[in-house]
Every structure is written in structure tokens, then in C-alpha cells.
Scaffold this motif. Sequence first.
Motif, PDB file in Angstrom:
ATOM      1  N   GLY A 123       0.837  -1.191   0.000  1.00 49.17           N
ATOM      2  CA  GLY A 123       0.000   0.000   0.000  1.00 49.17           C
ATOM      3  C   GLY A 123       0.868   1.235   0.000  1.00 49.17           C
ATOM      4  N   ALA A 124       0.320   2.302  -0.606  1.00 45.54           N
ATOM      5  CA  ALA A 124       1.090   3.545  -0.622  1.00 45.54           C
ATOM      6  C   ALA A 124       0.114   4.704  -0.627  1.00 45.54           C
ATOM      7  CB  ALA A 124       1.973   3.573  -1.857  1.00 45.54           C
ATOM      8  N   SER A 125       0.519   5.829  -0.005  1.00 49.57           N
ATOM      9  CA  SER A 125      -0.311   7.040  -0.083  1.00 49.57           C
ATOM     10  C   SER A 125       0.513   8.207   0.418  1.00 49.57           C
ATOM     11  CB  SER A 125      -1.586   6.869   0.747  1.00 49.57           C
ATOM     12  OG  SER A 125      -1.249   6.894   2.102  1.00 49.57           O
ATOM     13  N   GLN A 126      -0.059   9.412   0.265  1.00 44.65           N
ATOM     14  CA  GLN A 126       0.621  10.621   0.739  1.00 44.65           C
ATOM     15  C   GLN A 126      -0.389  11.399   1.582  1.00 44.65           C
ATOM     16  OE1 GLN A 126       2.740  12.909  -2.170  1.00 44.65           O
ATOM     17  NE2 GLN A 126       3.670  11.107  -3.124  1.00 44.65           N
ATOM     18  N   ARG A 127      -0.126  11.568   2.817  1.00 47.50           N
ATOM     19  CA  ARG A 127      -1.086  12.306   3.670  1.00 47.50           C
ATOM     20  C   ARG A 127      -0.407  12.662   4.994  1.00 47.50           C
ATOM     21  NH1 ARG A 127      -3.857   9.076   7.565  1.00 47.50           N
ATOM     22  NH2 ARG A 127      -3.269   6.898   7.427  1.00 47.50           N
ATOM     23  N   ALA A 128      -1.130  13.537   5.773  1.00 44.97           N
ATOM     24  CA  ALA A 128      -0.630  13.875   7.120  1.00 44.97           C
ATOM     25  C   ALA A 128      -1.104  12.785   8.090  1.00 44.97           C
ATOM     26  CB  ALA A 128      -1.178  15.223   7.543  1.00 44.97           C
ATOM     27  N   LEU A 129      -0.241  12.454   9.070  1.00 48.86           N
ATOM     28  CA  LEU A 129      -0.615  11.423  10.062  1.00 48.86           C
ATOM     29  C   LEU A 129      -0.877  12.101  11.408  1.00 48.86           C
ATOM     30  CD1 LEU A 129       1.887   8.460   9.403  1.00 48.86           C
ATOM     31  CD2 LEU A 129      -0.553   8.562   8.896  1.00 48.86           C
ATOM     32  N   TRP A 130      -2.047  11.746  11.977  1.00 49.00           N
ATOM     33  CA  TRP A 130      -2.428  12.287  13.277  1.00 49.00           C
ATOM     34  C   TRP A 130      -1.271  12.169  14.236  1.00 49.00           C
ATOM     35  CZ3 TRP A 130      -2.571  10.416  18.173  1.00 49.00           C
ATOM     36  CH2 TRP A 130      -3.267  11.192  19.115  1.00 49.00           C
TER      37      TRP A 130
END
Length: 584
Positions: A123-130
Motif C-alpha cells: 500500500g502507498a499514499s501521501q497524507r498527514a498522520l495524526w
Amino acid sequence: MRLSFRGRLFSLFLSLFLVVGLLAGLVLERTLSDRIESAVADQLWSLTGVGRAMLAQLPDIDDPFVVDPVVDSLARESGYVVLVVNGQGRLIGDSRLILPQIKEAPSFSDELEFKDALARGRGASQRALWPFEERLILSARPFVDGAGQGIVIAASPRRQVEALQSDLRMRLLAIGLLSFVLSAIFAALGSHLITGRLRKVVSRLKAHGEDHEEELPDLNRTPDDLEGLTASVDLLLAQANDLVDSLAGERDRFGAVLQAMDAGVMVLDHQGGIELMNRRARKMLKLPKSALGGTIEEHANFPALEALADVNSTESLTEEIERMGPPLQTFLVSAAPVAAGGKVLVLRDLTPVRRVERMRRDFVANVSHELRTPVAIILAQSETLLDGALDDQEMAQKFLSSMHRQAERVTSLINDLLDLARIEAGQRELEREDVSIVAAARRAADGLASKAKKRDLRLEIDVPAEQTAFVNASALEQVLVNLLENAIKYTNEGTAIVLKAQPDGKKRLRLEVWDEGPGIPAELQNRVFERFYRVDKGRSRDLGGTGLGLAIVKHLVGQMGGRVGVDAREPNGAIFWFTVRRSQ
Ligand code: ADP
């Protein structure tokens, strides 16, 4: 603003370099940026692999107390963010958070990277992590072992990748600027070199213009030097065309003069090959057209001419040379050397001149010979008379009549000679008028009637009564008298002599005298019109002939613009003919 040719060349080169450089830069930037991103993604993926291996060593992977320290040490060593999530989506370890925070973290079960990792193994993605705002690049790998199932996530801040990419762009820009400067220098150098060559051409054109005082455009002042150059080349081309035209005209004139010349002209190359010859030369030497390119030796049997052409001399030579016959020909040949090698031969045909000279010599000998015989007879007989024969009446009578005959012969010879001399000198003016042929023939026949009667001959005139000719009346009569007299002399007794008239083309008539005498052998038909030429000398003399009658006929007819000839008549006899102009 109009750019000079050099300016235009410079801008062309520069734009070319710019377009190529820009395209190359763009492609490079795109490729390298992608490379950086995929390199980071690869590293993160490898890191998850290491994480999975480490987790496999742990007794309980659902316990944050066990997992988080491992995650922290992995993150420390690699410099990346590392997380572990269990099979239900709950965060078990996070290198950025302390344990109490881990427990509060929201579930991953709805996140893309979580679902992809479980479903597809990656899996792959680009986002901010809590609980932070910073965007991360995430790579997720699932793991399963006896203790349970979960996901290792490795992450790197997006900012780091973007910093690498902008560093790359800065470097590319620097290279671009450097290339631009180098391109400008090369473009300037290239345009300078090319226009330098043009300037050379232009200065040569200018020098040509000054030498020939021609109206070349001022190449220094024209804003576009290429325009000036084009104009100059056009002018020079026009001049070259004019020159070619005038040379072609010159050549045609030279050819016309050469062909019209009365002299034969031949140009030989340095090996004796015939390069050029005019019509006259070809006719004189009886050469085929194909003789061009060959040698005199190959085409004309004329050793004397070959020898003269071979003489190695820098001066021009003129010689009279003979070509053996038959017929024997005499030429006056000038051989002039040509500077480029070879010879020019100019030939004049002296054959007719030499023949006339020969005829003159023969003529004097013939006249002397013709006069000597009768004068010798007169002399001998008069001496005999003086020596006493005068007293013998019968002898005196015989001698005197013989002397009279000889004197008559001398007289007619002298008369004929005088006639001929006058005709030849052109003293006898032949005024022409319309003359009735029948009337002229009658007068001639009447004068000869007694001679014809003596030989029992009939003189018949078979010419239409109204037929007239545009001739000199007395000349026509004399021609008819000479021809009829000959016919009377030479034809067989008791036969008929006929005068006929035939049309000869539209403008002429052919008058013919038919007899039944011995005729003239074919090979002598031309010669009987020569002076003193006789077929049968003895018979002619016995008949009082001088050998000049037909020569006089030929001259008179010639002066009236006609031709003469003789044909054979079957089975025997001659047809002497001459042509005259018909009355209009
Ligand atoms: P001549 O005074 O000898 O006749 P011409 O010039 O008139 O001289 O003729 C030349 C020669 O041509 C003559 O000697 C003769 O041999 C020949 N001839 C002329 N006319 C006739 C003819 N009608 N028939 C045969 N022979 C002729």
C-alpha cells in the motif's frame, strides 16, 4: 528594425540552441524528479521489509510496550518515520509518539494504505498522520505470523523530497544559464565565420565591378548584405548570358564566313586530326563529312598535302602542290602553325587556271601549225611559178587555183580566229530581241543551199512558224550556220538534215540539228567544242574546216545564256543541240 544578415544568422543559431536546450532541460527535470520520488519510495519499501523481519522476532506484536521500542530504534537508525498497525487498524507503534498518544490515535482501518496493503500486499499514499499536519509519503507492507496480523508503515516527509527536487531544478537552471552563454558565443562565432566567407565573395565582386566599371550595387551600404550579393550575382549572371550570346553570335558569323569562303580551310590538331573544315575544302579534296576527326592520310590520297602539314615550322609556308589524278589537280596551299598546336591549311584550287594556261600554250602552237601548212603550200607553189612554171599555162592555172584555195583557208582561219577573239574579249555586244526561229533558220539554210545541193542533201526546218526566241539575231544565225554547215560537211550524201525545236523547262527552248553522219563517239562529245579539236583531222582539213566552228558556237550560245551539247542519234548520226531563252 531590420537585422543585418549576420544578426539574423546569430538570432537563428541562438533560438535553435535555446529551443533544444529548453526541451532537454524540461525532459531532464521531469525524469530526475520522478527518479527521486521512486528512489524514496523504494527505500521506504525496503525499510518496511526490515521492520517486518524485526517484528517476527517479537513474542507479542499486539502489545505497544513490546513493539514501540523496536519501532523507535528502527526509525532512529534509518532516519525515516516508522509505524506498526495491527490487523484491526489500531496503531501499535509510532516512532514519533509516546505510548499514551499511541493509544489515543485514530484507527487506520479506513485508510487507503491499510486497505491496499491487506488486499494487495503493498500500500502507498501521501497524507498527514495524526496528530501532525505535515504531509508524508507512506509505504505499507503487511505481515502475518503466529502471534497475529498487522502492517508496517515507513514514511518520509514530503518536504524532504521537494527540497531534493528544488535543489535539482536550481542546478539545471545554472547549467541552462551556462549553456545559454555558451550558445550565444557559438552563435556569434558561427555567424561571424559564415558572414566572413560572404564578405570575401562580396569583396571579390566589388573588385570585379571596379575592374570592369560595372554598375554593381554598393555592397557596403545595402542594409542586408545578402540582398546586395543576390543583386550582384544576378547582374553577373545577366552579363555572363550576354557574353555567351555574343560569343555564340561571333561563332555563327565566323562559321558563315568560313563556309562562304572561296578558299578551302582546314584546321588540324597537333596530331594531324582534322578538327574543322569548310564546305569548299571538302569539295576540293572530295572528302566525306566523316573525315572530321580523322587524318588527311586516312581520307584523302594526297601525300604532298600531308608532307606540307607535317613540316615542323613556326613560320607559315605557302607552296604549290599537285595531286596526282586523274584528273590532275593543282593547289596553292598555305600552312600556318597555331599557337595552341596544330595547323591551319588554306587551299586554293589552281586547276582551272593551270588548265587555261595550258590551253593558251596549245592554242598558239595550234594556230601556228594551222597557218604553216597553207602558207608553206602557197610559198612552194609561188616559187615554182616564179621559177618558170608560169610559162606552162596548164600548170600555172592548177597552181594558182591551189594557191587561191590555200589563201581562202588562211582567210577563213583568220576570220574564225578574229571572231573568237572578239567574242572572248566581249567586244561583240549581243543585244537580244524576239527573233523568229523559222526566219533565222531560213536565212542560214538559204546561204548553205548550194553546198547542200552539191551533196544531194535536204535541209528541213521542223519548227512551228510562230515560235520566237529572245536572242541576238545574227548570233543565232551564225550558230545555226555553223551547226548546219558541219552537218552538211559530215553527214552521208543523199540524206536529210533536220532542225527541230523542243521545250526545255518553262523558260527555254532546245534547238536541235539532226544528221545521219558518223556521229561523235561518246567519250569525245565534250571535247569537240574545244578549239582546234577534230575527230577526224584529215577529213576536216580536206573539207576546209578550221576546227573552230563549234568553239564559236559554244561561246555565242554561252553569251546568250544557253548551253550546248551533242547526243548520239540511232542508228547513226549526231544531234547537236543548244538552248535559248523563249520570248515572254
Ligand atoms: P571543223 O571546222 O573541223 O568542222 P568544228 O569545230 O566545227 O571544226 O568541229 C569540230 C570537229 O567536230 C570536226 O572536226 C568534226 O570532226 C566533228 N564534227 C562536227 N560536227 C559534226 C557532225 N555533224 N558530224 C560528225 N562530226 C562532226
